[in-house]
Structure formats: structure tokens, C-alpha cells
Design a protein around this motif. Structure first.
Motif, PDB file in Angstrom:
ATOM      1  N   ILE A   1      62.839  56.547  13.756  1.00 37.64           N
ATOM      2  CA  ILE A   1      61.587  55.779  13.432  1.00 37.64           C
ATOM      3  C   ILE A   1      61.192  56.199  12.066  1.00 37.64           C
ATOM      4  CG2 ILE A   1      59.440  55.281  14.294  1.00 37.64           C
ATOM      5  CD1 ILE A   1      60.108  55.938  16.869  1.00 37.64           C
ATOM      6  N   ASN A   2      61.162  55.430  11.093  1.00 34.96           N
ATOM      7  CA  ASN A   2      60.961  55.741   9.688  1.00 34.96           C
ATOM      8  C   ASN A   2      59.934  54.685   9.155  1.00 34.96           C
ATOM      9  OD1 ASN A   2      62.427  53.469   8.983  1.00 34.96           O
ATOM     10  ND2 ASN A   2      64.181  54.372   8.279  1.00 34.96           N
ATOM     11  N   PHE A   3      59.771  54.838   7.781  1.00 33.32           N
ATOM     12  CA  PHE A   3      58.647  54.274   7.115  1.00 33.32           C
ATOM     13  C   PHE A   3      58.914  52.483   7.518  1.00 33.32           C
ATOM     14  CE2 PHE A   3      56.631  51.956   3.471  1.00 33.32           C
ATOM     15  CZ  PHE A   3      55.436  52.436   3.679  1.00 33.32           C
ATOM     16  N   GLN A   4      60.005  52.238   7.255  1.00 37.35           N
ATOM     17  CA  GLN A   4      60.250  50.715   7.505  1.00 37.35           C
ATOM     18  C   GLN A   4      60.034  50.306   9.182  1.00 37.35           C
ATOM     19  OE1 GLN A   4      64.597  49.903   6.958  1.00 37.35           O
ATOM     20  NE2 GLN A   4      64.483  48.204   8.612  1.00 37.35           N
ATOM     21  N   SER A   5      60.019  51.333  10.099  1.00 38.72           N
ATOM     22  CA  SER A   5      59.500  50.798  11.423  1.00 38.72           C
ATOM     23  C   SER A   5      58.088  50.691  11.700  1.00 38.72           C
ATOM     24  CB  SER A   5      59.955  52.033  12.202  1.00 38.72           C
ATOM     25  OG  SER A   5      61.580  52.465  12.319  1.00 38.72           O
ATOM     26  N   TRP A   6      57.501  51.484  10.706  1.00 33.65           N
ATOM     27  CA  TRP A   6      56.049  51.600  10.838  1.00 33.65           C
ATOM     28  C   TRP A   6      55.436  50.242  10.054  1.00 33.65           C
ATOM     29  CZ3 TRP A   6      53.962  54.683  14.483  1.00 33.65           C
ATOM     30  CH2 TRP A   6      54.661  55.611  14.988  1.00 33.65           C
ATOM     31  N   THR A   7      56.063  49.602   9.061  1.00 33.40           N
ATOM     32  CA  THR A   7      55.539  48.859   8.114  1.00 33.40           C
ATOM     33  C   THR A   7      56.205  47.386   8.258  1.00 33.40           C
ATOM     34  OG1 THR A   7      56.683  49.627   6.460  1.00 33.40           O
ATOM     35  CG2 THR A   7      54.814  50.825   6.658  1.00 33.40           C
ATOM     36  N   GLY A   8      57.218  47.363   8.808  1.00 36.67           N
ATOM     37  CA  GLY A   8      58.189  46.065   8.687  1.00 36.67           C
ATOM     38  C   GLY A   8      57.614  44.993   9.386  1.00 36.67           C
TER      39      GLY A   8
ATOM     40  N   LEU B   1      64.248  51.821  14.518  1.00 40.27           N
ATOM     41  CA  LEU B   1      63.746  50.954  15.636  1.00 40.27           C
ATOM     42  C   LEU B   1      62.482  50.129  14.904  1.00 40.27           C
ATOM     43  CD1 LEU B   1      63.465  53.467  18.582  1.00 40.27           C
ATOM     44  CD2 LEU B   1      65.401  51.815  18.087  1.00 40.27           C
ATOM     45  N   ASN B   2      62.228  48.828  15.733  1.00 41.96           N
ATOM     46  CA  ASN B   2      61.108  48.307  15.515  1.00 41.96           C
ATOM     47  C   ASN B   2      60.483  47.798  16.981  1.00 41.96           C
ATOM     48  OD1 ASN B   2      62.444  46.065  16.562  1.00 41.96           O
ATOM     49  ND2 ASN B   2      63.325  45.728  14.486  1.00 41.96           N
ATOM     50  N   SER B   3      59.397  47.107  16.903  1.00 45.17           N
ATOM     51  CA  SER B   3      58.579  46.632  18.029  1.00 45.17           C
ATOM     52  C   SER B   3      59.543  46.037  19.068  1.00 45.17           C
ATOM     53  CB  SER B   3      57.451  45.863  17.984  1.00 45.17           C
ATOM     54  OG  SER B   3      57.746  44.802  17.095  1.00 45.17           O
ATOM     55  N   THR B   4      60.625  45.367  18.490  1.00 44.82           N
ATOM     56  CA  THR B   4      61.441  44.493  19.617  1.00 44.82           C
ATOM     57  C   THR B   4      62.686  45.592  20.042  1.00 44.82           C
ATOM     58  OG1 THR B   4      61.204  42.361  18.200  1.00 44.82           O
ATOM     59  CG2 THR B   4      63.182  42.680  19.734  1.00 44.82           C
ATOM     60  N   SER B   5      63.106  46.153  19.103  1.00 50.27           N
ATOM     61  CA  SER B   5      64.400  47.057  19.690  1.00 50.27           C
ATOM     62  C   SER B   5      64.160  48.050  20.562  1.00 50.27           C
ATOM     63  CB  SER B   5      65.353  47.383  18.456  1.00 50.27           C
ATOM     64  OG  SER B   5      64.402  48.229  17.597  1.00 50.27           O
ATOM     65  N   ILE B   6      62.888  48.747  20.333  1.00 54.53           N
ATOM     66  CA  ILE B   6      62.338  49.912  21.106  1.00 54.53           C
ATOM     67  C   ILE B   6      62.196  49.596  22.555  1.00 54.53           C
ATOM     68  CG2 ILE B   6      59.881  49.488  21.058  1.00 54.53           C
ATOM     69  CD1 ILE B   6      59.605  52.595  20.478  1.00 54.53           C
ATOM     70  N   VAL B   7      62.171  48.143  22.961  1.00 57.21           N
ATOM     71  CA  VAL B   7      61.743  47.912  24.418  1.00 57.21           C
ATOM     72  C   VAL B   7      62.997  48.273  25.345  1.00 57.21           C
ATOM     73  CG1 VAL B   7      61.548  45.965  25.983  1.00 57.21           C
ATOM     74  CG2 VAL B   7      60.139  45.909  23.701  1.00 57.21           C
ATOM     75  N   GLN B   8      64.326  48.368  24.687  1.00 57.03           N
ATOM     76  CA  GLN B   8      65.374  48.741  25.449  1.00 57.03           C
ATOM     77  C   GLN B   8      65.661  50.263  25.925  1.00 57.03           C
ATOM     78  OE1 GLN B   8      69.066  49.521  23.177  1.00 57.03           O
ATOM     79  NE2 GLN B   8      67.749  49.607  21.267  1.00 57.03           N
ATOM     80  N   PHE B   9      64.722  50.901  25.645  1.00 56.82           N
ATOM     81  CA  PHE B   9      64.653  52.521  25.930  1.00 56.82           C
ATOM     82  C   PHE B   9      63.957  52.674  27.221  1.00 56.82           C
ATOM     83  CE2 PHE B   9      65.620  52.675  21.405  1.00 56.82           C
ATOM     84  CZ  PHE B   9      66.907  53.503  21.493  1.00 56.82           C
ATOM     85  N   ALA B  10      62.926  51.633  27.674  1.00 59.48           N
ATOM     86  CA  ALA B  10      62.183  51.737  28.659  1.00 59.48           C
ATOM     87  C   ALA B  10      62.709  52.043  30.177  1.00 59.48           C
ATOM     88  CB  ALA B  10      61.256  50.226  29.156  1.00 59.48           C
ATOM     89  N   ASN B  11      62.595  53.173  30.529  1.00 62.88           N
ATOM     90  CA  ASN B  11      63.085  53.632  31.817  1.00 62.88           C
ATOM     91  C   ASN B  11      64.633  54.381  31.632  1.00 62.88           C
ATOM     92  OD1 ASN B  11      61.277  52.281  33.486  1.00 62.88           O
ATOM     93  ND2 ASN B  11      62.204  50.889  33.548  1.00 62.88           N
ATOM     94  N   CYS B  12      65.023  54.538  30.395  1.00 63.80           N
ATOM     95  CA  CYS B  12      66.118  55.362  30.008  1.00 63.80           C
ATOM     96  C   CYS B  12      65.765  57.001  30.028  1.00 63.80           C
ATOM     97  CB  CYS B  12      66.640  54.844  28.722  1.00 63.80           C
ATOM     98  SG  CYS B  12      67.349  53.020  28.477  1.00 63.80           S
ATOM     99  N   ASN B  13      66.607  57.623  30.717  1.00 66.95           N
ATOM    100  CA  ASN B  13      66.650  59.125  30.480  1.00 66.95           C
ATOM    101  C   ASN B  13      67.959  59.732  29.533  1.00 66.95           C
ATOM    102  OD1 ASN B  13      68.731  59.371  32.341  1.00 66.95           O
ATOM    103  ND2 ASN B  13      67.320  59.312  33.924  1.00 66.95           N
ATOM    104  N   LEU B  14      68.873  58.843  29.387  1.00 68.74           N
ATOM    105  CA  LEU B  14      70.036  59.370  28.587  1.00 68.74           C
ATOM    106  C   LEU B  14      70.235  58.043  27.226  1.00 68.74           C
ATOM    107  CD1 LEU B  14      72.661  60.811  27.596  1.00 68.74           C
ATOM    108  CD2 LEU B  14      73.675  59.592  29.386  1.00 68.74           C
TER     109      LEU B  14
END
Length: 287
Positions: free
Chosen positions: A77-84, A57-70
Motif C-alpha cells: 500500500i503506497n502513495f498510489q494506493s492512497w491517491t489514485g 492495492l486499491n479499493s477494488t483489489s483489497i476486497v480479495q483479502f477479506a477472510n484470508c489468513n494466508l
């Protein structure tokens, strides 16, 4: 009294719901001890479904999870997620805070972010199934269904609702504490759990005094206990029922009637401290 006043006028005595102070969180919400705010409970029906791939995940793709429970797929989320180029921040992780079930895997590792100290956003997570994704049709024996590893500043893993995983779990990190005090084997039905933490870093970090020591905890606060020693209200362990709750003899404190600030029972005639004027047996709203 702070209840009912704007938060710009006073500090809330019990909890904050939106811009108001309240004596108890309204139906459908629970009180978080982290910031004393009322947060929405997990949706029961219909399920809010999100689909995820094996891509970190990155700051753009993580938005899709808002309000999701499944989540159908994995949360990685790995080093690429934190530093890309679209790197994730701790504020972005709030989009994950309603997830209850992940059909794939949960991988959070290699964070260099010194602000990433807690897994508070996964308090509702109850199940991680570890199902094989289309990109990997064969599951390796050494695959962890949950892998929390090598996160520089992570101190607590608040997986307090986790009850079922479809394979092994790894909890590791130089600053990660408390996870060794939980009997994961019985809690997760015999699933293999690897815990690798620093004994010296965690030696002076006890569970809260309101936690049942035999069950352990996942952090220092009274809402991080596996089981409460005395009483529980709004998911927080407390010595006695207080505020807008009453004691019916069970571990769980029961909420007062909506017209009461404090009470001795469930009805509006049990109010000790009323939100409205009381005239004989009738509650009269204050104008």
C-alpha cells in the motif's frame, strides 16, 4: 444488568457480540478493547489462501483479502494506493484483519490520510517471510521485508503477534511512537530492525500501567502490551481477574462456565452471579 439486552436498550457493560451484550465473548471470538466488540479468532484449518502480486492495492483489489489468513505474495500500500482513482480508505483496510502469514513483503508507506492512525488491522499478523516473487527473481540486500514508513498520521503499529520475519524491517514516521520500546532483536530472533521516530513527539506517550515495562508496548492501551504486569484476559492486561473470569493462579484469567456472569471456578456450581435461577445444585433457565 446490561448482559442479554439489545444494544438499542443499553450500553454494554463488558462486550458486544452482534446485537447483544455479553459477559464474555463466545468460543471462537475474542474481545477487542478498541470498541469492546467480540471479534472472530484466527481460523486454524483449513487455511484461507489469497494470492497477491507486487502491484499496489486499491479499493477494488483489497476486497480479495477479506477472510484470508494466508497471503501468497506481498501486501503493498503506497502513495498510489492512497491517491489514485480507486483510492483506499481506512475502512477498506479492515479486509486485512485476519491475515496471519504473508509469504512476500508488507509495505505500507506514504499515506497522506489523516484518518490512518493505527495498524490495528494487523494484530493477528505473525509471520512475513519475504520470499522472492516471480516478478523479481533476485532479492536486493536493501529490500525490507516489512516497511512501515512516511505515513503522515500513523501513531501506533500494533504488530503484537509478529514473531517471525524473513529479513530486515523498517518502522519509521514522524508521528509513529512506541515501536522503540520493544526488544525486536530478541522477539524476532535477531532480525535487523530499523526504528526511526521522533523522540519529541513520543516523549509524553507512556505504555499502559498494566504493561510490563521491561517488555514494552505497541500503543497506549492495555491490549497493546507485549507482556502483562499482572493478569490477562481476552488479550487485555488487567489488574485482577474480573467479569466472567476467575483466577487460577496463572497470568491468564480463565473463563467462567457459560451459565455464569461471575464465578470463582470453572464449573456452573462455581457461579457467584448466575445467568439462570439456581435451585439446590440445578440451574433452571429463566422463562
Amino acid at each position: 444488568r446490561s448482559d442479554g439486552y439489545s444494544i438499542h436498550v443499553c450500553t454494554c457493560k463488558y462486550a458486544q457480540d452482534g446485537e447483544e451484550c455479553v459477559g464474555q465473548c463466545p468460543e471462537g471470538k475474542w474481545r477487542s478493547l478498541v470498541d469492546n466488540t467480540c471479534r472472530p479468532c484466527v481460523r486454524s484449518l483449513p487455511e484461507q489462501l489469497c494470492r497477491s502480486d507486487t502491484v499496489p492495492l486499491n479499493s477494488t483489489s483489497i476486497v480479495q483479502f477479506a477472510n484470508c489468513n494466508l497471503v501468497e505474495g506481498s501486501v503493498i500500500i503506497n502513495f498510489q494506493s492512497w491517491t489514485g482513482p480507486d483510492r483506499i480508505t481506512t475502512a477498506d483496510l479492515e479486509a486485512l484483519d485476519e491475515i496471519v502469514t504473508i509469504t512476500g513483503r508488507l509495505i505500507i508507506r506514504d499515506s497522506p490520510d489523516t484518518n490512518f492512525t493505527s495498524l490495528d488491522m494487523f494484530r493477528r499478523l505473525a509471520e512475513v517471510k519475504g520470499e522472492v516473487t516471480l516478478r523479481r527473481r533476485r532479492k536486493r540486500a536493501d529490500d525490507f521485508v516489512i516497511e512501515i514508513d512516511n505515513n503522515t498520521a500513523l501513531e501506533t503499529a500494533e504488530l503484537v503477534a509478529l514473531k517471525n520475519i524473513g529479513g530486515p524491517m523498517k518502522l519509521s514516521g514522524g508521528n509513529l511512537c512506541y515501536v522503540d520500546r520493544v526488544d525486536w532483536n530478541s522477539r524476532l530472533g535477531g532480525s535487523q530492525v530499523t526504528v526511526d521516530i521522533s523522540d519529541s513527539a513520543c516523549a509524553d506517550k507512556p505504555c499502559h500501567s498494566e504493561c510490563d515495562e521491561t517488555e514494552g508496548c505497541l500503543g497506549p492501551d492495555s491490549d497493546m502490551c507485549i507482556t502483562c504486569k499482572n493478569k490477562e484476559f481476552d488479550r487485555v492486561c488487567i489488574p485482577t481477574c474480573q467479569g466472567a473470569s476467575y483466577d487460577d493462579g496463572s497470568v491468564q484469567c480463565k473463563p467462567c462456565h457459560e451459565n455464569c456472569y461471575t464465578c470463582s471456578g470453572p464449573g456452573n456450581h462455581h457461579c457467584i452471579d448466575c445467568k439462570h435461577m439456581f435451585d439446590d445444585s440445578a440451574l433452571i433457565p429463566l422463562l
